[in-house]
Design an enzyme around this catalytic site. Structure first.
Site, PDB file in Angstrom:
ATOM      1  N   CYS A 203       0.885  -1.180   0.000  1.00  0.00           N
ATOM      2  CA  CYS A 203       0.000   0.000   0.000  1.00  0.00           C
ATOM      3  C   CYS A 203       0.916   1.221   0.000  1.00  0.00           C
ATOM      4  O   CYS A 203       1.059   1.908   0.998  1.00  0.00           O
ATOM      5  CB  CYS A 203      -0.912  -0.011   1.230  1.00  0.00           C
ATOM      6  SG  CYS A 203      -1.814  -1.556   1.475  1.00  0.00           S
ATOM      7  N   GLY A 207       4.552   7.155  -1.205  1.00  0.00           N
ATOM      8  CA  GLY A 207       5.853   6.723  -1.666  1.00  0.00           C
ATOM      9  C   GLY A 207       7.011   6.957  -0.727  1.00  0.00           C
ATOM     10  O   GLY A 207       8.153   6.615  -1.056  1.00  0.00           O
ATOM     11  N   LYS A 209       7.882   5.532   2.154  1.00  0.00           N
ATOM     12  CA  LYS A 209       8.549   4.321   2.640  1.00  0.00           C
ATOM     13  C   LYS A 209       9.186   3.551   1.492  1.00  0.00           C
ATOM     14  O   LYS A 209      10.273   2.990   1.642  1.00  0.00           O
ATOM     15  CB  LYS A 209       7.546   3.468   3.414  1.00  0.00           C
ATOM     16  CG  LYS A 209       6.977   4.167   4.650  1.00  0.00           C
ATOM     17  CD  LYS A 209       5.981   3.286   5.373  1.00  0.00           C
ATOM     18  CE  LYS A 209       5.360   4.017   6.563  1.00  0.00           C
ATOM     19  NZ  LYS A 209       4.487   5.136   6.137  1.00  0.00           N
ATOM     20  N   ASP A 224      -0.463   0.294  -5.363  1.00  0.00           N
ATOM     21  CA  ASP A 224      -1.584   0.881  -4.646  1.00  0.00           C
ATOM     22  C   ASP A 224      -2.836   0.619  -5.473  1.00  0.00           C
ATOM     23  O   ASP A 224      -2.751   0.308  -6.665  1.00  0.00           O
ATOM     24  CB  ASP A 224      -1.391   2.378  -4.394  1.00  0.00           C
ATOM     25  CG  ASP A 224      -1.985   2.792  -3.053  1.00  0.00           C
ATOM     26  OD1 ASP A 224      -1.221   3.027  -2.098  1.00  0.00           O
ATOM     27  OD2 ASP A 224      -3.220   2.853  -2.958  1.00  0.00           O
ATOM     28  N   ASP A 250      -5.033  -4.317  -6.300  1.00  0.00           N
ATOM     29  CA  ASP A 250      -5.696  -4.501  -5.021  1.00  0.00           C
ATOM     30  C   ASP A 250      -4.750  -5.270  -4.111  1.00  0.00           C
ATOM     31  O   ASP A 250      -4.279  -6.363  -4.459  1.00  0.00           O
ATOM     32  CB  ASP A 250      -6.995  -5.288  -5.232  1.00  0.00           C
ATOM     33  CG  ASP A 250      -7.823  -5.418  -3.959  1.00  0.00           C
ATOM     34  OD1 ASP A 250      -7.262  -5.208  -2.859  1.00  0.00           O
ATOM     35  OD2 ASP A 250      -9.011  -5.733  -4.073  1.00  0.00           O
ATOM     36  N   ASP A 267       1.699  -1.265   5.000  1.00  0.00           N
ATOM     37  CA  ASP A 267       1.354  -0.032   5.713  1.00  0.00           C
ATOM     38  C   ASP A 267      -0.100   0.258   5.357  1.00  0.00           C
ATOM     39  O   ASP A 267      -0.395   0.980   4.414  1.00  0.00           O
ATOM     40  CB  ASP A 267       2.286   1.103   5.280  1.00  0.00           C
ATOM     41  CG  ASP A 267       2.077   2.360   6.087  1.00  0.00           C
ATOM     42  OD1 ASP A 267       1.900   2.257   7.310  1.00  0.00           O
ATOM     43  OD2 ASP A 267       2.070   3.452   5.497  1.00  0.00           O
ATOM     44  N   CYS A 320      -1.117   3.893  11.183  1.00  0.00           N
ATOM     45  CA  CYS A 320      -0.957   5.135  11.958  1.00  0.00           C
ATOM     46  C   CYS A 320      -2.160   5.321  12.873  1.00  0.00           C
ATOM     47  O   CYS A 320      -2.838   6.348  12.872  1.00  0.00           O
ATOM     48  CB  CYS A 320      -0.756   6.339  11.039  1.00  0.00           C
ATOM     49  SG  CYS A 320      -2.033   6.575   9.793  1.00  0.00           S
TER      50      CYS A 320
END
Length: 380
Positions: A203, A207, A209, A224, A250, A267, A320
């Site tokens: 995911c 960009g 990471k 993504d 997906d 992530d 997060c």
């Protein structure tokens, strides 16, 4: 009272009110609409910075602001007037702008027919004692966010996190010029990448990471699921001159040969309850069912990612947010569905490690960085 067009403070409040109108009425995202409006307004840098502070602050503290002015309002307000009043109360309660200047400029930005009303309300707010019925109102959160974080983190860590997320967001600039939160680098550290390893970022947008992984010597594949996010990912990769293949896919069905990756980063999309300071309007957009609903999606993504790992390969799952539904419960579901995965020791340097379940959950609490939860696995 001054406040004609020659007053630059009036212009600043009008621009800020324009942004609030679009956020409230049109459902626009604060960061996107503010950029567009500031580009069009062509303000001096200092004035643009003040607009940013007023828009983000008034959006973030909306519940507290509405509570402060409610005793002095007796009729329904049109949206523009309410937003101007929010701007005024925010300046009185949360900035060092002198009261007379805040009131004068904000009232001057209003239509003439409501200036007397606004002047009266703001001056009464300024004189009134500040009393809130609850922490949720004082800190300007929906009740459910305060409740879920207190239940999942304990009152002390939850309250410290909630207060930290009302502060301005800080950033870290990498050596390559990319700006990101410090927690993002910690997540990449958790993969313990060796040069030349094959890494899947499932995911990947925007960009940060993926490009960090590439800079550390990994061969990265980045995906993504939405075209707009893929375009954003591609722009950032080009800007940093990184050699990363990008694809639209997906995450629940990654187009990667099973057993071919040395490491995978998931992530995942999440409720964002650890990064609310960075997204001023997010607390008003998220619904109370989101952590449970997203937790099910997150488990599906991790299970799909696990299939791409070679034996001995590592998988890092990060979000997060700080909720049990999106961390502890996801880890339990993943280990039940993927017996080939085993949990790995916690992330070094986390603020707290919750190790009561089958996998240790590392939580970085909001402070100098966004709140982040990380779980590490290895394929047997």
């Amino acid at each position: 009272m001054s406040g004609g067009p020659a007053n630059p403070g009036v212009a600043v409040r009008r621009v800020a009110a324009d942004a609030l109108d679009r956020i409230d009425a049109g459902g626009a995202y604060a960061n996107l609409v503010l950029g567009e409006i500031l580009d069009r307004a062509k303000l001096e840098r200092r004035d643009a910075a003040l607009v940013t502070e007023l828009v983000y602050g008034s959006t973030r503290m909306r519940r507290a602001l509405d509570h402060r002015m409610a005793p002095f309002l007796f009729d329904e307000l049109e949206p523009r007037v309410r937003n101007l009043l929010r701007l005024g109360v925010y300046q009185l309660d949360h900035t060092s702008i002198p009261s007379h200047a805040a009131v004068d400029a904000t009232v001057g930005a209003a239509p003439k027919r409501v200036r007397n009303l606004m002047n009266a309300v703001l001056r009464r707010v300024d004189r009134a004692e500040i009393v809130y019925p609850s922490d949720a109102v004082a800190w300007s959160y929906p009740d459910w966010i305060v409740e879920i974080l207190r239940e999942d983190l304990g009152r002390d860590d939850a309250d410290a996190s909630l207060l930290a997320m009302n502060e301005r967001a800080s950033t870290h600039t990498r050596d390559d010029g990319y700006v990101q939160d410090r927690a993002s680098a910690v997540v990449v550290d958790a993969l313990e990448i060796q040069a030349g390893e094959r890494v899947l970022d499932l995911c990947a947008a925007p960009g940060g990471k993926a490009t960090d992984l590439a800079a550390r010597g990994a061969m990265v594949w980045a995906f993504d699921r939405r075209p707009s996010r893929v375009r954003l990912l591609e722009r950032n990769i080009r800007r940093l001159d990184a050699a990363i293949p990008v694809g639209l896919a997906d995450g629940a069905a990654p187009p990667i040969r099973p057993g071919s990756m040395d490491a995978v980063l998931v992530d995942a999309p999440c409720s964002g309850l650890g990064s609310l300071r960075r997204r001023a309007d997010a607390r008003w957009r998220i619904d109370a069912d989101a952590p449970d609903r997203l937790g099910r999606l997150q488990a599906d993504l991790v299970v799909a990612a696990a299939d791409t790992l070679r034996s001995g390969g590592r998988l890092v799952y990060s979000v997060c947010t700080l909720t049990r539904s999106e961390l502890d419960d996801v880890a339990v579901a993943v280990l039940e569905r993927c017996p080939e995965l085993e949990p790995v020791e916690p992330l070094p340097g986390a603020d707290r490690i919750d190790a009561s379940g089958p996998a240790a959950i590392a939580r970085l609490l909001p402070g100098d960085n966004d709140g982040m939860g990380v779980v590490r696995f290895r394929r047997r």
